[in-house]
Design a protein around this motif. Structure first.
Motif, mmCIF file in Angstrom:
data_model
loop_
_atom_site.group_PDB
_atom_site.id
_atom_site.type_symbol
_atom_site.label_atom_id
_atom_site.label_comp_id
_atom_site.label_asym_id
_atom_site.label_seq_id
_atom_site.Cartn_x
_atom_site.Cartn_y
_atom_site.Cartn_z
ATOM 1 N N ALA A 184 0.828 -1.206 0.000
ATOM 2 C CA ALA A 184 0.000 0.000 0.000
ATOM 3 C C ALA A 184 0.862 1.256 0.000
ATOM 4 C CB ALA A 184 -0.930 -0.012 1.207
ATOM 5 N N ILE A 185 1.925 1.273 0.805
ATOM 6 C CA ILE A 185 2.812 2.437 0.846
ATOM 7 C C ILE A 185 3.502 2.634 -0.510
ATOM 8 C CG2 ILE A 185 4.891 3.370 1.904
ATOM 9 C CD1 ILE A 185 4.064 2.026 4.493
ATOM 10 N N ALA A 186 3.966 1.547 -1.113
ATOM 11 C CA ALA A 186 4.599 1.649 -2.429
ATOM 12 C C ALA A 186 3.612 2.149 -3.477
ATOM 13 C CB ALA A 186 5.169 0.293 -2.832
ATOM 14 N N PHE A 187 2.351 1.713 -3.382
ATOM 15 C CA PHE A 187 1.318 2.154 -4.328
ATOM 16 C C PHE A 187 1.142 3.672 -4.238
ATOM 17 C CE2 PHE A 187 -3.010 3.030 -5.622
ATOM 18 C CZ PHE A 187 -3.152 2.275 -6.777
ATOM 19 N N VAL A 188 1.046 4.207 -3.020
ATOM 20 C CA VAL A 188 0.848 5.649 -2.833
ATOM 21 C C VAL A 188 2.067 6.437 -3.295
ATOM 22 C CG1 VAL A 188 0.451 7.455 -1.110
ATOM 23 C CG2 VAL A 188 -0.797 5.298 -0.960
ATOM 24 N N LEU A 189 3.251 5.961 -2.966
ATOM 25 C CA LEU A 189 4.464 6.678 -3.362
ATOM 26 C C LEU A 189 4.633 6.730 -4.885
ATOM 27 C CD1 LEU A 189 7.019 5.393 -0.661
ATOM 28 C CD2 LEU A 189 5.791 7.585 -0.723
ATOM 29 N N HIS A 190 4.280 5.665 -5.548
ATOM 30 C CA HIS A 190 4.386 5.666 -7.020
ATOM 31 C C HIS A 190 3.384 6.644 -7.629
ATOM 32 C CE1 HIS A 190 7.483 2.780 -7.839
ATOM 33 N NE2 HIS A 190 6.884 1.794 -7.165
ATOM 34 N N LEU A 195 2.683 11.882 -10.458
ATOM 35 C CA LEU A 195 2.097 13.228 -10.553
ATOM 36 C C LEU A 195 3.185 14.295 -10.555
ATOM 37 C CD1 LEU A 195 -0.989 12.814 -8.175
ATOM 38 C CD2 LEU A 195 -0.947 12.791 -10.685
ATOM 39 N N ARG A 196 4.191 14.145 -9.692
ATOM 40 C CA ARG A 196 5.276 15.120 -9.660
ATOM 41 C C ARG A 196 6.070 15.122 -10.971
ATOM 42 N NH1 ARG A 196 2.618 16.298 -5.996
ATOM 43 N NH2 ARG A 196 3.236 16.734 -3.818
ATOM 44 N N ALA A 197 6.297 13.966 -11.513
ATOM 45 C CA ALA A 197 7.035 13.902 -12.784
ATOM 46 C C ALA A 197 6.226 14.509 -13.916
ATOM 47 C CB ALA A 197 7.390 12.450 -13.103
ATOM 48 N N ASN A 198 4.920 14.306 -13.933
ATOM 49 C CA ASN A 198 4.080 14.867 -14.981
ATOM 50 C C ASN A 198 4.057 16.395 -14.906
ATOM 51 O OD1 ASN A 198 2.293 14.850 -17.177
ATOM 52 N ND2 ASN A 198 0.505 14.880 -15.821
ATOM 53 N N GLU A 199 4.190 16.942 -13.681
ATOM 54 C CA GLU A 199 4.205 18.396 -13.505
ATOM 55 C C GLU A 199 5.594 18.984 -13.685
ATOM 56 O OE1 GLU A 199 2.658 18.903 -9.619
ATOM 57 O OE2 GLU A 199 0.602 18.318 -10.167
ATOM 58 N N GLY A 200 6.601 18.143 -13.889
ATOM 59 C CA GLY A 200 7.960 18.626 -14.076
ATOM 60 C C GLY A 200 8.640 19.026 -12.792
ATOM 61 N N GLN A 201 8.282 18.456 -11.657
ATOM 62 C CA GLN A 201 8.846 18.809 -10.358
ATOM 63 C C GLN A 201 9.786 17.716 -9.876
ATOM 64 O OE1 GLN A 201 5.656 19.583 -7.608
ATOM 65 N NE2 GLN A 201 4.696 21.161 -8.905
ATOM 66 N N GLN A 202 10.860 18.156 -9.231
ATOM 67 C CA GLN A 202 11.769 17.221 -8.580
ATOM 68 C C GLN A 202 11.103 16.710 -7.295
ATOM 69 O OE1 GLN A 202 14.536 16.245 -9.941
ATOM 70 N NE2 GLN A 202 14.896 17.801 -11.517
ATOM 71 N N TRP A 203 11.375 15.460 -6.981
ATOM 72 C CA TRP A 203 10.691 14.860 -5.822
ATOM 73 C C TRP A 203 11.524 13.728 -5.260
ATOM 74 C CZ3 TRP A 203 8.276 9.869 -5.496
ATOM 75 C CH2 TRP A 203 7.519 9.669 -4.320
ATOM 76 N N SER A 204 11.575 13.644 -3.954
ATOM 77 C CA SER A 204 12.257 12.542 -3.262
ATOM 78 C C SER A 204 11.231 11.835 -2.382
ATOM 79 C CB SER A 204 13.411 13.070 -2.397
ATOM 80 O OG SER A 204 14.408 13.664 -3.206
ATOM 81 N N PRO A 205 11.026 10.518 -2.545
ATOM 82 C CA PRO A 205 9.997 9.813 -1.768
ATOM 83 C C PRO A 205 10.374 9.733 -0.285
ATOM 84 C CG PRO A 205 11.307 8.260 -3.027
ATOM 85 C CD PRO A 205 11.750 9.613 -3.446
ATOM 86 N N PRO A 206 9.412 9.948 0.604
ATOM 87 C CA PRO A 206 9.700 9.821 2.053
ATOM 88 C C PRO A 206 9.799 8.354 2.463
ATOM 89 C CG PRO A 206 7.396 10.358 1.702
ATOM 90 C CD PRO A 206 8.028 10.387 0.353
ATOM 91 N N LEU A 207 10.385 8.116 3.597
ATOM 92 C CA LEU A 207 10.541 6.766 4.167
ATOM 93 C C LEU A 207 11.291 5.820 3.232
ATOM 94 C CD1 LEU A 207 6.911 6.322 5.626
ATOM 95 C CD2 LEU A 207 8.946 7.248 6.784
ATOM 96 N N THR A 208 12.117 6.374 2.389
ATOM 97 C CA THR A 208 12.819 5.538 1.406
ATOM 98 C C THR A 208 14.293 5.928 1.378
ATOM 99 O OG1 THR A 208 10.813 5.443 0.032
ATOM 100 C CG2 THR A 208 12.896 4.806 -1.014
ATOM 101 N N PRO A 209 15.172 5.049 1.745
ATOM 102 C CA PRO A 209 16.612 5.330 1.635
ATOM 103 C C PRO A 209 17.029 5.450 0.198
ATOM 104 C CG PRO A 209 16.194 3.492 3.146
ATOM 105 C CD PRO A 209 14.922 3.724 2.396
ATOM 106 N N ARG A 210 18.103 6.185 -0.075
ATOM 107 C CA ARG A 210 18.606 6.378 -1.432
ATOM 108 C C ARG A 210 19.645 5.286 -1.725
ATOM 109 N NH1 ARG A 210 17.324 11.141 -3.763
ATOM 110 N NH2 ARG A 210 19.153 10.973 -5.148
ATOM 111 N N PHE A 211 19.139 4.146 -2.141
ATOM 112 C CA PHE A 211 20.049 3.049 -2.524
ATOM 113 C C PHE A 211 20.792 3.363 -3.815
ATOM 114 C CE2 PHE A 211 16.587 1.118 -0.048
ATOM 115 C CZ PHE A 211 17.311 0.495 0.951
ATOM 116 N N VAL A 212 20.076 3.944 -4.789
ATOM 117 C CA VAL A 212 20.681 4.362 -6.078
ATOM 118 C C VAL A 212 20.352 5.817 -6.291
ATOM 119 C CG1 VAL A 212 20.587 2.047 -7.092
ATOM 120 C CG2 VAL A 212 18.641 3.592 -7.360
ATOM 121 N N SER A 213 21.148 6.460 -7.091
ATOM 122 C CA SER A 213 20.911 7.879 -7.365
ATOM 123 C C SER A 213 21.209 8.179 -8.833
ATOM 124 C CB SER A 213 21.793 8.735 -6.456
ATOM 125 O OG SER A 213 23.164 8.429 -6.667
#
Length: 213
Positions: A184-190, A195-213
């Protein structure tokens, strides 16, 4: 004895002292008329249907003419690529062309939508594959699409870790709750990331470590 007159000697004066039994002399050809040369022998033509043992000999002129298809003096051969040169390569490999801003927004949105659909259809098992494929294909096509593809992959990595922990916890009935909560959390974050990508905004998901960048 009766003598038969010679018709060739009629009209010529007769010699009375000549012996009639002697044949008259043959007149010599006149030098004024001239001698006619003998006609040349006719040219030998090839038979229409030569036999098995016949050998055709072409005229001598055919050897003097150069055959078509062979290099002649002054003849320019067509330009072909030499060994090792090859034809000009076309830039079609991944990572060589940067996408336009509109295309980066589109693929940034698809980087979240495709793993979201795969996750729903496979109960969370194939979402990681969708995010990984898009990240590998488009990580060098622009900074914007790279960031959203990396965010999508990070969400799937974190979700996969929680799902792996949930399997042994299912023996205590706690794993069923953590399993569906992680999905459920992954569904909401995606959805938020799309939506952020469609609007052209940079976004970092919460509760998610940056394994890759």
């Amino acid at each position: 004895m009766t003598t038969t007159p010679n018709p060739e000697l009629e009209g010529q004066p007769q010699d009375p002292t000549a012996d009639p039994s002697t044949p008259p002399p043959t007149p010599a050809p006149s030098s004024a008329q001239g001698s006619t040369p003998p006609p040349p022998p006719p040219a030998q033509s090839q038979p229409a249907n030569p036999g098995p043992g016949h050998v055709h000999t072409p005229p001598a002129e055919s050897y003097a003419q150069p055959r078509q298809g062979y290099a002649q003096p002054g003849h320019q051969q067509p330009a072909y690529p030499q060994p090792g040169q090859g034809y000009p390569a076309q830039a079609t490999a991944y990572g060589q062309q940067v996408l336009e801003p509109a295309q980066q927004r589109q693929w940034g949105m698809l980087a979240h939508v495709i793993p979201l659909i795969a996750m729903v259809l496979s109960a969370g098992l194939l979402g990681f594959v969708g995010s990984l494929v898009i990240y590998v294909m488009y990580k060098d096509r622009g900074d914007f699409v790279r960031q959203h593809a990396a965010n999508s992959l990070n969400i799937q990595i974190m979700t996969g870790i929680v799902l792996l922990i949930s399997f042994p916890l299912m023996l205590l009935l706690v794993g069923f709750a953590t399993y569906f909560i992680a999905l459920a959390i992954a569904f909401v974050l995606h959805i938020i990331g799309a939506l952020r990508a469609n609007e052209g905004q940079q976004w970092s998901p919460p509760l998610t470590p940056r394994f890759v960048s």
